[in-house]
Design a protein around this motif. Structure first.
Motif, short mmCIF file in Angstrom:
data_model
loop_
_atom_site.label_atom_id
_atom_site.label_comp_id
_atom_site.label_asym_id
_atom_site.label_seq_id
_atom_site.Cartn_x
_atom_site.Cartn_y
_atom_site.Cartn_z
N VAL A 133 -8.65 12.28 1.10
CA VAL A 133 -9.51 13.24 0.40
C VAL A 133 -10.49 13.85 1.40
O VAL A 133 -11.26 13.12 2.04
CB VAL A 133 -10.29 12.56 -0.74
N LYS B 285 0.17 5.12 -1.11
CA LYS B 285 -0.33 5.31 -2.48
C LYS B 285 -1.71 5.98 -2.50
O LYS B 285 -2.00 6.76 -3.39
CB LYS B 285 -0.41 3.95 -3.19
N GLN B 286 -2.55 5.60 -1.57
CA GLN B 286 -3.91 6.16 -1.56
C GLN B 286 -3.92 7.51 -0.86
O GLN B 286 -3.35 7.66 0.22
CB GLN B 286 -4.88 5.19 -0.87
N ALA B 287 -4.56 8.46 -1.49
CA ALA B 287 -4.61 9.82 -0.94
C ALA B 287 -5.64 9.93 0.18
O ALA B 287 -6.53 9.08 0.32
CB ALA B 287 -4.97 10.81 -2.04
N HIS C 182 -1.24 13.31 0.64
CA HIS C 182 -0.63 11.98 0.69
C HIS C 182 0.22 11.91 1.96
O HIS C 182 0.94 12.86 2.29
CB HIS C 182 0.22 11.71 -0.54
N VAL D 100 1.84 15.67 2.62
CA VAL D 100 2.02 16.69 1.59
C VAL D 100 0.67 16.84 0.91
O VAL D 100 0.05 15.86 0.50
CB VAL D 100 3.12 16.31 0.57
N GLY D 101 0.20 18.08 0.78
CA GLY D 101 -1.15 18.23 0.27
C GLY D 101 -1.41 19.56 -0.38
O GLY D 101 -0.54 20.44 -0.47
N VAL D 102 -2.65 19.68 -0.83
CA VAL D 102 -3.12 20.87 -1.55
C VAL D 102 -4.50 21.23 -1.01
O VAL D 102 -5.33 20.35 -0.80
CB VAL D 102 -3.25 20.56 -3.06
N HIS E 232 -0.34 24.89 -1.49
CA HIS E 232 0.40 23.63 -1.35
C HIS E 232 1.08 23.63 0.01
O HIS E 232 1.72 24.63 0.39
CB HIS E 232 1.48 23.53 -2.43
N PRO F 183 -4.08 27.30 -5.89
CA PRO F 183 -4.07 26.32 -4.79
C PRO F 183 -2.98 26.64 -3.75
O PRO F 183 -1.96 27.24 -4.07
CB PRO F 183 -3.73 25.01 -5.50
N HIS G 149 1.26 13.79 -6.75
CA HIS G 149 2.58 14.10 -6.23
C HIS G 149 3.60 13.19 -6.92
O HIS G 149 3.35 12.00 -7.12
CB HIS G 149 2.64 13.89 -4.71
N LEU H 73 -7.57 23.46 -2.47
CA LEU H 73 -8.07 24.23 -3.62
C LEU H 73 -8.87 25.43 -3.10
O LEU H 73 -9.23 25.47 -1.93
CB LEU H 73 -8.94 23.31 -4.47
N SER I 41 0.80 -1.22 0.00
CA SER I 41 0.00 0.00 0.00
C SER I 41 0.84 1.27 0.00
O SER I 41 0.30 2.37 -0.07
CB SER I 41 -0.92 0.00 1.22
N ILE J 244 -6.64 17.58 -0.61
CA ILE J 244 -6.13 16.24 -0.90
C ILE J 244 -4.69 16.15 -0.42
O ILE J 244 -3.88 17.04 -0.71
CB ILE J 244 -6.19 15.95 -2.42
N LEU K 46 -10.85 13.36 -9.22
CA LEU K 46 -12.16 13.56 -8.62
C LEU K 46 -13.24 13.35 -9.69
O LEU K 46 -12.93 13.33 -10.87
CB LEU K 46 -12.24 14.98 -8.04
N ASP L 246 -14.89 16.70 -0.15
CA ASP L 246 -15.18 16.45 -1.58
C ASP L 246 -14.01 16.80 -2.48
O ASP L 246 -14.20 17.18 -3.63
CB ASP L 246 -16.42 17.23 -2.03
N GLY L 247 -12.80 16.69 -1.95
CA GLY L 247 -11.61 16.91 -2.78
C GLY L 247 -11.08 18.33 -2.73
O GLY L 247 -10.10 18.64 -3.43
N HIS M 220 -8.20 6.71 -7.20
CA HIS M 220 -6.82 6.86 -6.69
C HIS M 220 -5.90 6.03 -7.57
O HIS M 220 -6.20 4.86 -7.84
CB HIS M 220 -6.72 6.35 -5.25
#
Lengths: 103, 103
Positions: free
Chosen positions: B15, B11-13, B24, B36-38, B97, B95, A24, B40, A2, B22, A40, B18-19, A97
């Protein structure tokens, strides 16, 4: 598996289509680059430079290669896109994803 | 330093909203976890469990700690939120970051 181990990860994300796709960049010790990302709910068209393989980590999508038919991809499945081409991707409901493998 | 070296990345973010956010998850060899993310463009309220420090990597935001005033944070700047608390974050235009440091 994972998670990726012993990688470098770029702190700043790649944001596409106003945030409908966010990834990323990850680099392995041998120089291999991949990205981990999310699409999304949306229908988007991506262009490829080098060939890409999209591996679904969670969620699902429909996709259409250039001159191909719509097909489905869900967790554990992958699809490959030739270089210098494009593909459409449609995500409905839950986010898709992915890990993108280049080359 | 624009990237983290020798880390594992899930690997899976993650969320949120509703995004609109996001991220990781990243883990260091010593067990330290960051994300590490964003974010919006949106105005969101996040709750904290452990204390968090939000480091801006690119873009900018306004934020408001509980019982605090609105303040700004841009690339290279950070702000810290106590544990078991909350904060509002407002992103306009580009965005935001970030790297989120826990504990």
């Amino acid at each position: 598996m994972s998670q990726f181990e012993n990688v470098s990860v770029v702190k700043q994300a790649n944001v596409y289509f106003d945030g409908k796709c966010i990834s990323h960049s990850v680099q392995f010790a041998d120089g291999t680059k991949k990205s981990v990302g999310v699409v999304l709910p949306a229908t988007l068209t991506f262009n490829t430079g080098v060939p890409e393989t999209m591996e679904c980590v969670a969620g699902a999508c429909r996709y259409k290669l250039k001159d191909g038919d719509w097909q489905s991809s869900r967790a554990g499945e992958s699809f490959s896109i030739p270089g210098n081409s494009s593909f459409d991707i449609e995500v409905v409901g839950e986010p898709y994803h992915y890990v993108c493998h280049f080359g």
